[in-house]
Design a protein around this motif. Sequence first.
Motif, PDB file in Angstrom:
ATOM      1  N   ALA A  77     -10.418   5.258   8.318  1.00  0.00           N
ATOM      2  CA  ALA A  77     -11.268   4.565   7.345  1.00  0.00           C
ATOM      3  C   ALA A  77     -10.442   3.595   6.505  1.00  0.00           C
ATOM      4  CB  ALA A  77     -11.980   5.576   6.447  1.00  0.00           C
ATOM      5  N   LEU A  78      -9.222   4.055   6.090  1.00  0.00           N
ATOM      6  CA  LEU A  78      -8.350   3.184   5.292  1.00  0.00           C
ATOM      7  C   LEU A  78      -7.980   1.920   6.070  1.00  0.00           C
ATOM      8  CD1 LEU A  78      -5.982   5.842   3.692  1.00  0.00           C
ATOM      9  CD2 LEU A  78      -7.271   4.128   2.413  1.00  0.00           C
ATOM     10  N   ASP A  97      -4.292  -0.730   1.044  1.00  0.00           N
ATOM     11  CA  ASP A  97      -4.835   0.233   2.015  1.00  0.00           C
ATOM     12  C   ASP A  97      -3.852   0.491   3.153  1.00  0.00           C
ATOM     13  OD1 ASP A  97      -7.131   0.774   0.672  1.00  0.00           O
ATOM     14  OD2 ASP A  97      -8.432  -0.549   1.849  1.00  0.00           O
ATOM     15  N   VAL A  98      -3.241  -0.590   3.689  1.00  0.00           N
ATOM     16  CA  VAL A  98      -2.290  -0.419   4.801  1.00  0.00           C
ATOM     17  C   VAL A  98      -1.044   0.316   4.307  1.00  0.00           C
ATOM     18  CG1 VAL A  98      -0.962  -1.595   6.590  1.00  0.00           C
ATOM     19  CG2 VAL A  98      -3.135  -2.512   5.903  1.00  0.00           C
ATOM     20  N   GLN A  99      -0.675   0.066   3.049  1.00  0.00           N
ATOM     21  CA  GLN A  99       0.480   0.767   2.463  1.00  0.00           C
ATOM     22  C   GLN A  99       0.247   2.275   2.470  1.00  0.00           C
ATOM     23  OE1 GLN A  99       1.308  -0.831  -1.421  1.00  0.00           O
ATOM     24  NE2 GLN A  99       3.446  -1.197  -0.944  1.00  0.00           N
ATOM     25  N   ARG A 100      -0.989   2.684   2.112  1.00  0.00           N
ATOM     26  CA  ARG A 100      -1.328   4.126   2.125  1.00  0.00           C
ATOM     27  C   ARG A 100      -1.283   4.671   3.546  1.00  0.00           C
ATOM     28  NH1 ARG A 100      -6.728   4.695  -1.319  1.00  0.00           N
ATOM     29  NH2 ARG A 100      -6.625   6.883  -0.661  1.00  0.00           N
ATOM     30  N   CYS A 101      -1.758   3.849   4.512  1.00  0.00           N
ATOM     31  CA  CYS A 101      -1.719   4.273   5.928  1.00  0.00           C
ATOM     32  C   CYS A 101      -0.266   4.497   6.358  1.00  0.00           C
ATOM     33  CB  CYS A 101      -2.339   3.210   6.833  1.00  0.00           C
ATOM     34  SG  CYS A 101      -4.105   3.008   6.608  1.00  0.00           S
ATOM     35  N   GLU A 105       1.482   7.825   7.824  1.00  0.00           N
ATOM     36  CA  GLU A 105       2.098   7.790   9.159  1.00  0.00           C
ATOM     37  C   GLU A 105       3.227   6.755   9.170  1.00  0.00           C
ATOM     38  OE1 GLU A 105      -0.342   7.268  12.618  1.00  0.00           O
ATOM     39  OE2 GLU A 105      -1.747   8.836  12.017  1.00  0.00           O
ATOM     40  N   PRO A 106       4.410   7.120   8.641  1.00  0.00           N
ATOM     41  CA  PRO A 106       5.484   6.129   8.489  1.00  0.00           C
ATOM     42  C   PRO A 106       5.997   5.566   9.815  1.00  0.00           C
ATOM     43  CG  PRO A 106       6.141   8.281   7.606  1.00  0.00           C
ATOM     44  CD  PRO A 106       4.773   8.442   8.123  1.00  0.00           C
ATOM     45  N   GLU A 113       3.802  -3.404  11.172  1.00  0.00           N
ATOM     46  CA  GLU A 113       3.617  -4.811  11.539  1.00  0.00           C
ATOM     47  C   GLU A 113       2.555  -5.463  10.654  1.00  0.00           C
ATOM     48  OE1 GLU A 113       3.774  -8.409  12.920  1.00  0.00           O
ATOM     49  OE2 GLU A 113       5.260  -6.891  13.489  1.00  0.00           O
ATOM     50  N   THR A 114       1.429  -4.734  10.414  1.00  0.00           N
ATOM     51  CA  THR A 114       0.352  -5.260   9.559  1.00  0.00           C
ATOM     52  C   THR A 114       0.863  -5.483   8.136  1.00  0.00           C
ATOM     53  OG1 THR A 114      -1.234  -4.027  10.904  1.00  0.00           O
ATOM     54  CG2 THR A 114      -2.043  -4.862   8.811  1.00  0.00           C
ATOM     55  N   LEU A 115       1.682  -4.544   7.651  1.00  0.00           N
ATOM     56  CA  LEU A 115       2.255  -4.697   6.303  1.00  0.00           C
ATOM     57  C   LEU A 115       3.078  -5.975   6.191  1.00  0.00           C
ATOM     58  CD1 LEU A 115       3.527  -1.205   5.022  1.00  0.00           C
ATOM     59  CD2 LEU A 115       1.921  -2.732   3.906  1.00  0.00           C
ATOM     60  N   ARG A 116       3.916  -6.197   7.219  1.00  0.00           N
ATOM     61  CA  ARG A 116       4.770  -7.394   7.215  1.00  0.00           C
ATOM     62  C   ARG A 116       3.906  -8.673   7.212  1.00  0.00           C
ATOM     63  NH1 ARG A 116       8.433  -4.497  10.267  1.00  0.00           N
ATOM     64  NH2 ARG A 116       7.425  -5.030  12.239  1.00  0.00           N
TER      65      ARG A 116
END
Length: 929
Positions: A77-78, A97-101, A105-106, A113-116
Amino acid sequence: MEDPAQLKEEGNKYFQANDYESAINSYTKAMKLTMDKSLQAVLYRNRAACFLKKESYAQAASDASRAIDINASDIKALYRRSQALESLGKLDQAFKDVQRCATIEPRNKNFQETLRRLGAKIQEKLRIQFSTDARVQNMFEILLDGNSEKEKREKAANNLIVLGREEAGAERIFQNNGVKLLLQLIETKNPEMILAAIRTLSGMCTGHKARATAILHLLGIDKICMWMAVDNEEISMAVCNLLQVITDSLSGEGEKEQHGKEAALVLDTKKDLKMITMHLLDMLVSKKVSGQGRDQALNLLSKNIPRKDLRIHDNSKTIFVIDSGLKKILKVVGQVPELPNCLPLTENTRMIASILLNKLYDDLRCDPERDNFREICEEYIKSKVDPQDMDKTLHAVQTVSGIMQGPFDLGNKLLGMTGVMEMMVALCGSEREIDQLVAVEALIHASTKLSRATFIITNGVTLLKEVYKKTQNEKIKIRALVGLCKLGSAGGTDYGLRQFAEGSTEKLAKQCRKWLCNTSIDIRTRKWAVEGLAYLTLDADVKDDFVEDKPALEAMFELAKVTSDKTILYSVASTLVNCTNSYDVKELVPELVQLAQFSKQHVPEEHPKDKKDFVLKRVKRLLKAGVISALACMVKADSAILTDQTKELLARVFLALCEDPKDRGTIVAQGGGKALIPLALEGTDVGKVKASHALAKIAAISNPDIAFPGERVYEVVRPLVSLLNTERDGLQNYEALLGLTNLSGRSDKLRLKIIKEKALPDIENYMFENHDQLRQAATECMCNLVVNKEVQERFVADGNDRLKLIVLLCGEDDVKVQNAAAGALAMLTAAHKKLCHKMTQVTTQWLEILQRLCLHEKLEVQHRGLVVAHNLINADQELAKKLVESEMLEILTLVGKQADDSKKQHVINVARECLVKCMDYGLIKPFSQ
């Protein structure tokens, strides 16, 4: 009762099958049936995935949030919410949201990749934002600095306008105190700065309800109306455009897709729209408002108050304007420019007000509403009648005159009011020039529709003859003459119903032409000369004399082009329709004519000079005198004056002028092609069809790049496609197909436009036509269209007979159809090997048809047939074998063995290439002597 878990599984199956709508329905049903929180979270999460696929990002974010409310660490959901927020442009929230994901799951590479990627996008957005803010500040500094260079200020003003049209730029200007700074620009009193500020505001308000509302309140409607009231046409029009943009945004027209807070805000804009309407009505009667400002206020009311579609039931805006402002509109209509207390007007103001009255009256739904309208008019006119005050009486007659230029039937009823006709008689006999002018003009307008103007027929002729004989004043004489012209043209084009004695109509026309050419007479009076000719030219002798009089023609064209009084347009257009005989003529049924003669009834007679050869001569004369440049200028007139009826008349004239293919080059050279496009897109249904037909005639034989330069050529496609309709006649179908054939041969972009306008099914239908020319034109059009990949895909697709039709058309006796079909087949078989195989399966006659093509006496057809054979041989060895085992080998050998000949070398070469390929396959052996 349905089981929620089962519905969830059902939804999953739909989702895998890409049926997202059904999946959403299944998940929604399941949500209503379960109280289990964990199942609800899964359902919301899954429905969010469906919305993502459907690109409904706001709903996807909302569903994902509900799933997260139930389970804060729901990683799916996140991630789905982050995808939706990114698409909505909310990058910082998506990043969180992606940071929490990634925290949960580090090791997940996708999250990293999405964070970058999001981090880089946020940095770029901030960079642009800061640079935009700096640019906005810099622009305002340059503009508000009186000492900055003129060139710098102009550049800054243009950049500001461009920035205001972009969503991001508009928002930055708004957030950076831009409205206040734009107000400062307007207060500089510098026309260039005022225009730049107003155009920037228009861009900022376009399609954004919240921002438009805020700007309306920040500026204040009083100030906006004050700017529109200035005596500067350009500024007045720019402010009118700003108010139109605000009105469109407030009423939700042309809205850009909004997300986030703006979407959630439900703004009640009815009060604001009502406030704008009230202020516009107040502007109509204010002496502080310039003529330009009054015109723009009338235009805005005309455009926004009546319903655009009469199927919509609600006409409350019209009722409100009638109750609150009809008397104000009547005051404008009744203005007499020559009187000292007249409001500031342009030459067009009264006509625009009459058109508004007509639109409001037409927008009424029932008799009680129309009765109320009439009663307000009657009450207003009665209040102005004062035997002691001639000026007030003059205003009353002028009001009736103006109403007759709008809702004529209502005007005719008002003429019958007690005292109105007496007032007109009194004014006709007055010593004052202005009294006679107003009275005679009212009589002229009253005799517009003679079948209904019973009142005038009984009283008008005597009055007008009296005025015409007595007066020495040219202005009054000409107007009285026009009234007589109107009454004299009651028989229309019917030669047997001439109202005046033989020759007197020509005398009247001669006098009109004399006045028309006399430049020492004021323009308003010369305009009436054209009005007279608009009626007199129904007589064939008059129109023939008129087109022979080149100075009179040129004088009329010059008036239409140059004068700012655009009320002349309808008269010029009517005159030209009469001269070109482009009006509708009822065809006489011979049996009915005999019956009418037997019962001694009148039978309409055609004047000898209304026959086709005379009409063609008149058309040539008009073209020589420069009619096209006059028509092109008329088309550009202000939309409120250029009514749909006038547009229809112009379209009729254009179509008549395009009749002879030899004249079409001249028409294109003088801008006729460009002028026709707006007439084909807007106006009455008849007008649009006539203009589209004229466009088809031009497109069929002209070079589109010259006839419709630049992007205009793409606007021509829709009018041509509209003629591919069973309701249109065969000639219209045929010429539209010729035009589309010409266009489709120009570029792939044009072919795509034709496909986008859904023309393909119609073109295919015409390929089945029994009519040889229609079938040939449609096949030639398809021959050009098959170059396009999308069209080729339609032929490749299973379950259709498109290829079969093309193959069978290759076997037709008509050489032109055969040639076009063979060309299409050659291109299709060259583009797709699958079509080479398909060709041999669609009909058992394929081989016989191909052999006939390859032996055709016309080299062009033979060449196309051999290219098809070449494509089949190259596509597959089995197909080559089929051809070699038939008589085809003999044909190829016969053609290939011919001695070299420059005239048919291309044909011989293809046959030889076929034989070489067959040798390569080992199907035949080299020929040795």
